[in-house]
Every structure is written in structure tokens, then in C-alpha cells.
Design a protein around this motif. Structure first.
Motif, PDB file in Angstrom:
ATOM      1  N   ILE A 124      65.047  28.259  34.538  1.00 47.75           N
ATOM      2  CA  ILE A 124      65.560  26.982  34.021  1.00 47.75           C
ATOM      3  C   ILE A 124      66.962  27.102  33.447  1.00 47.75           C
ATOM      4  O   ILE A 124      67.560  26.084  33.065  1.00 47.75           O
ATOM      5  CB  ILE A 124      64.612  26.368  32.971  1.00 47.75           C
ATOM      6  N   THR A 125      67.518  28.323  33.398  1.00 46.48           N
ATOM      7  CA  THR A 125      68.899  28.494  32.929  1.00 46.48           C
ATOM      8  C   THR A 125      69.869  28.652  34.102  1.00 46.48           C
ATOM      9  O   THR A 125      71.043  28.940  33.901  1.00 46.48           O
ATOM     10  CB  THR A 125      69.026  29.725  32.014  1.00 46.48           C
ATOM     11  N   ARG A 126      69.389  28.436  35.308  1.00 46.44           N
ATOM     12  CA  ARG A 126      70.218  28.613  36.502  1.00 46.44           C
ATOM     13  C   ARG A 126      71.424  27.665  36.478  1.00 46.44           C
ATOM     14  O   ARG A 126      71.338  26.538  35.999  1.00 46.44           O
ATOM     15  CB  ARG A 126      69.365  28.362  37.746  1.00 46.44           C
ATOM     16  N   ASP A 127      72.531  28.121  37.069  1.00 50.21           N
ATOM     17  CA  ASP A 127      73.752  27.313  37.141  1.00 50.21           C
ATOM     18  C   ASP A 127      73.630  26.320  38.293  1.00 50.21           C
ATOM     19  O   ASP A 127      73.770  26.676  39.455  1.00 50.21           O
ATOM     20  CB  ASP A 127      74.954  28.228  37.366  1.00 50.21           C
ATOM     21  N   VAL A 185      73.210  31.003  48.862  1.00 47.04           N
ATOM     22  CA  VAL A 185      73.694  29.973  47.937  1.00 47.04           C
ATOM     23  C   VAL A 185      73.095  30.142  46.542  1.00 47.04           C
ATOM     24  O   VAL A 185      73.790  29.984  45.537  1.00 47.04           O
ATOM     25  CB  VAL A 185      73.365  28.568  48.482  1.00 47.04           C
ATOM     26  N   PHE A 186      71.810  30.500  46.487  1.00 42.51           N
ATOM     27  CA  PHE A 186      71.103  30.615  45.207  1.00 42.51           C
ATOM     28  C   PHE A 186      70.652  32.061  44.994  1.00 42.51           C
ATOM     29  O   PHE A 186      69.713  32.518  45.660  1.00 42.51           O
ATOM     30  CB  PHE A 186      69.887  29.680  45.182  1.00 42.51           C
ATOM     31  N   PRO A 187      71.306  32.789  44.100  1.00 41.38           N
ATOM     32  CA  PRO A 187      70.895  34.175  43.843  1.00 41.38           C
ATOM     33  C   PRO A 187      69.436  34.246  43.391  1.00 41.38           C
ATOM     34  O   PRO A 187      68.980  33.413  42.613  1.00 41.38           O
ATOM     35  CB  PRO A 187      71.838  34.614  42.711  1.00 41.38           C
ATOM     36  N   GLU A 240      66.548  20.200  36.889  1.00 37.98           N
ATOM     37  CA  GLU A 240      67.265  20.565  38.117  1.00 37.98           C
ATOM     38  C   GLU A 240      66.587  21.742  38.817  1.00 37.98           C
ATOM     39  O   GLU A 240      66.497  21.774  40.047  1.00 37.98           O
ATOM     40  CB  GLU A 240      68.729  20.905  37.800  1.00 37.98           C
ATOM     41  N   GLU A 241      66.098  22.692  38.046  1.00 33.96           N
ATOM     42  CA  GLU A 241      65.414  23.840  38.654  1.00 33.96           C
ATOM     43  C   GLU A 241      64.097  23.424  39.292  1.00 33.96           C
ATOM     44  O   GLU A 241      63.706  23.938  40.343  1.00 33.96           O
ATOM     45  CB  GLU A 241      65.195  24.943  37.614  1.00 33.96           C
ATOM     46  N   MET A 242      63.395  22.479  38.695  1.00 30.81           N
ATOM     47  CA  MET A 242      62.166  21.952  39.302  1.00 30.81           C
ATOM     48  C   MET A 242      62.470  21.298  40.651  1.00 30.81           C
ATOM     49  O   MET A 242      61.743  21.478  41.626  1.00 30.81           O
ATOM     50  CB  MET A 242      61.524  20.924  38.366  1.00 30.81           C
ATOM     51  N   LEU A 243      63.569  20.549  40.690  1.00 24.09           N
ATOM     52  CA  LEU A 243      63.957  19.866  41.922  1.00 24.09           C
ATOM     53  C   LEU A 243      64.395  20.858  42.996  1.00 24.09           C
ATOM     54  O   LEU A 243      64.187  20.625  44.191  1.00 24.09           O
ATOM     55  CB  LEU A 243      65.089  18.885  41.632  1.00 24.09           C
ATOM     56  N   ARG A 244      65.003  21.943  42.579  1.00 21.27           N
ATOM     57  CA  ARG A 244      65.403  22.969  43.540  1.00 21.27           C
ATOM     58  C   ARG A 244      64.211  23.775  44.022  1.00 21.27           C
ATOM     59  O   ARG A 244      64.010  23.981  45.223  1.00 21.27           O
ATOM     60  CB  ARG A 244      66.425  23.941  42.906  1.00 21.27           C
ATOM     61  N   TYR A 245      63.402  24.230  43.085  1.00 18.38           N
ATOM     62  CA  TYR A 245      62.349  25.198  43.372  1.00 18.38           C
ATOM     63  C   TYR A 245      61.247  24.609  44.247  1.00 18.38           C
ATOM     64  O   TYR A 245      60.766  25.258  45.180  1.00 18.38           O
ATOM     65  CB  TYR A 245      61.768  25.681  42.045  1.00 18.38           C
TER      66      TYR A 245
END
Length: 405
Positions: A335-338, A326-328, A280-285
């Protein structure tokens, strides 16, 4: 001062300073260079995804790129694109999507996990003894098309064909900066003619010998009146094309994010339960598709600007994914992001949320698991620096990315 040209070499290489400038000071920005409005704040992008005044029918966008040319050169490719669910709005979109989506439920996709793992293991086996590889050519360019072909029931010996057809069609849909659009269109049109003829043959064979694959399910709904034959062929084309083009880039980009952040890589090595949040973090970042394209069906007011009817609008998912409201600490790869309470837009949003999102997630998860299991010393190859794609606004990926283990 930040250069606001979205296709300048500097902004293609690293678009995030531009996204920040646009979010902060120009959230609704008209770009004369790409002849489109660019929306960059998270809340605005989500609102635009929901707004029925913004259409997914992008035929006018393609026609604009071909202005002054003979429209016949795009007859086949535009004919197929016009019948795809990704180009339809409202009830028409829901009807076609419902009949095409049966094979993409979580339960159905979980049944394909062993197949994905088998294919990924086979690809790693081919290069494992070498101790190095180019991830693009050996893994990310191979895995997604093999998986989607398996899912659709395409014969193994034919799977290289739709790769060769998908490339010019993707180039037409999201052209490289500065290309000869007439030549691109001719190649895409020829590829679409061959692709459609091939699919027609496969559909007729599967009609008499149905299986458990997604294409057989689509044929069943088509026979029941759920969609026309042209819609069946067009949406089978969409699934086979979109089902691997974006995942190819996302897999390489996501792995590069991980290998470039050794502290995060170590966390994942020590705790494999983080695999889903890592994906999910890869998709966000770094989403493989930084923008979605819409067309204004009427004048729209947003932040004091008027987006005129028939305007092209770029919805900046990649920028929205870095919105600090939205994203702190949004520029930190974590990779531990909520991700449950902070929804990234890596697969779009709303009615047109990517049909293949669940399949892509499973491919990314399993690819990472297999590589970490089989290549415990996996790292970027310091002797062969990665080469970014620097010729397109719409696809974020690499031409090559060499690794060692």
C-alpha cells in the motif's frame, strides 16, 4: 506447462500464472476458447487503448454470442447499448461524454463525500452489534447502488429496482461461462425495456423539477441540443448500471487483499494518510474488470501477429498491472507503492478511462475509513471462508466474504 484456457476453473480461480505465461511467451495470443485475441503486456495494452483502429463498438461481439438466434430477442438491450458513450468512438464519444461528465468533476464529487459517509455509516450501524457480517451482502452490494442513486437523484423507494435490472444487463454484457445466451438475452432485454420506461418517467419529472443531481445536469444539456433523448436515456442507464456493478466487486476484493496481508493492514491502521495509496494498490493488484473489449476495424500487426479486421480483442488490464517492467515486484501487495509514476490500468486508459473513477475512489476510501474506525478488530472469519466468483472471465469478485471484529 501452463494451461492457456482463460476460462478453465483453475485460471478463473487464480489467473495470474496464466497472465505471466502470456506476457512472457504469448503477448498477442489467439484463444479459440473465447474466440478473441488477448493482449497482456502493459505497453501493448496502453498502445491498444490509444489505437483508433480498435473500436469500442462491441455490438458485433454480442451478435456473435447470439449467432443463430432471432435478433429480435436483443432489440431493446442492443438499441440502448449502441447509444451509450462506452460504445462510441471519436467525436461521437467525446460529445456524449462531455455532456454526461459535468457531475463527475473532482469538485462536484467531493461535495458528495458527506452523503457517501452517511450511507456507509448507516450500513455499518445495521450490523455493528452483531460482531460479524458478509461484506458482499451487507456492504459492497448495498453501498455503490445507494451512492449512485443519490448522485443521480433516484427516489429512495425506487433504488432496489435498478439493482434488479442491472444484474441481467451485466450478465448479457459479460456473460457467465457456459450460460444459455438466449435465456440471458431475453432476461436482459426485458430488464432494459422496464429500465428505459422507468428512466423516461424520471426524466420527464426532473425536467419540470430539476435539482443539483447528475441527471438534472444531463437533461439540461439534452435540452440544449447536446444529445438526443435516446442518448440521454441510454447514458443515464449506463451510469446507473456501471456505477455500482464494478464497485461492488472492487470493494470486496480490495478489502480481501488488505485483510489477507496483515502487515499492510497494520500500516494503514497506524497511518491513515495511506488510505489513498491503499485504494490505488487494491485497484492495481486485483482490478474488478480484468479485461476491456475492443473490435479491430482493420488488420493490425503486433509482435509479428496479424489481428484480422472484425476480430474481438481483450485488453488485459489485470495482467498489465502485474507487468514487472512497469511495477517492481508486481505480485507483492504494497500500500506504500508509488502510483504517481507507475500508473495502473484499473480504470482503463485514454479517452475511455472510466467516467466514474473519481466516484469509485471516494467510495472505496470512505468505506475503508468507516470500517477501520468502527471495527478495529476487523478480520476474515475463519469459520466461513470467502467464496470467489468462479463463473466469469470479466468480473473479479466474491459471492460472499465473511468478516468479524
Amino acid at each position: 506447462m501452463t494451461d492457456l484456457n482463460p476460462v478453465s476453473p483453475e485460471n478463473i480461480r487464480d489467473p495470474y500464472p496464466l497472465y505471466k505465461e502470456l506476457r512472457d511467451n504469448h503477448p498477442v495470443h489467439w484463444s479459440e476458447v473465447v474466440h478473441a485475441w488477448i493482449i497482456t503486456r502493459y505497453d501493448d495494452v496502453v498502445a491498444c487503448f490509444r489505437d483508433p483502429r480498435l473500436s469500442t463498438n462491441r455490438l458485433n461481439f454480442y451478435s456473435f454470442q447470439l449467432q443463430g438466434s432471432d435478433p429480435a430477442i436483443a432489440e431493446d438491450v442492443l438499441g440502448v447499448l449502441s447509444k451509450q458513450m462506452a460504445m462510441k468512438d471519436g467525436i461521437d464519444h467525446l460529445r456524449v461524454r462531455r455532456h454526461a461528465s459535468q457531475g463527475f468533476s473532482p469538485q462536484a464529487l467531493d461535495a458528495w463525500r458527506p452523503s457517501i459517509r452517511r450511507i456507509m455509516t448507516m450500513l455499518v450501524d445495521r450490523v455493528h452489534a452483531e460482531g460479524r457480517m458478509d461484506v458482499v451482502s451487507h456492504i459492497s452490494y448495498q453501498l455503490p447502488p445507494l451512492v449512485i442513486a443519490d448522485l443521480m437523484g433516484v427516489p429512495p423507494e425506487d433504488r432496489g429496482l435498478f439493482q434488479s435490472w442491472a444484474k441481467p444487463i451485466a450478465q448479457f454484457s459479460s456473460p457467465t461461462v457456459g450460460v444459455d445466451m438466449v435465456e440471458v438475452t431475453k432476461q436482459a432485454n426485458r430488464a432494459m425495456q422496464e429500465f428505459k420506461a422507468y428512466l423516461f418517467k424520471i426524466v420527464e419529472e426532473r425536467r419540470h423539477h430539476p435539482g443539483q443531481d447528475v441527471l438534472s445536469q444531463m437533461i439540461h444539456f439534452q435540452e440544449g441540443g447536446g444529445m438526443s433523448m435516446d442518448e440521454l436515456l441510454s447514458n443515464a442507464n449506463l451510469i446507473l448500471t456501471a456505477g455500482h456493478v464494478t464497485v461492488t466487486d472492487q470493494l470486496t476484493t480490495g478489502l480481501h487483499n488488505l485483510l489477507s496481508h496483515p502487515d499492510q493492514l497494520q500500516k494503514l491502521r497506524e497511518d491513515r494518510s495511506l488510505i489513498k495509496s491503499a485504494v490505488e494498490e487494491m485497484l492495481r493488484y486485483s482490478p474488478a474488470l480484468p479485461f476491456s473489449v475492443r473490435i479491430a476495424k482493420q488488420d493490425i500487426q503486433l509482435h509479428g501477429k496479424t489481428i484480422p479486421k472484425d476480430s474481438v480483442v481483450f485488453l488485459g488490464s489485470a495482467s498489465a498491472n502485474r507487468d514487472p517492467k512497469v511495477f517492481p515486484d508486481p505480485d507483492r501487495f504494497d500500500i506504500t507503492r508509488d502510483h504517481i509514476h507507475q500508473k495502473h490500468l484499473g480504470f482503463g486508459f485514454g479517452a475511455h478511462h472510466c467516467l466514474g473513477a473519481g466516484l469509485a475512489r471516494r467510495e472505496l476510501e470512505i468505506a475503508l475509513e468507516v470500517m477501520l474506525d468502527r471495527m478495529p478488530g476487523l478480520r476474515l472469519d475463519e469459520d466461513s471462508p470467502p467464496r470467489l466468483k468462479l463463473d466469469t472471465l470479466f468480473f473479479r469478485g466474491f459471492n460472499s466474504m465473511h468478516v468479524r471484529w
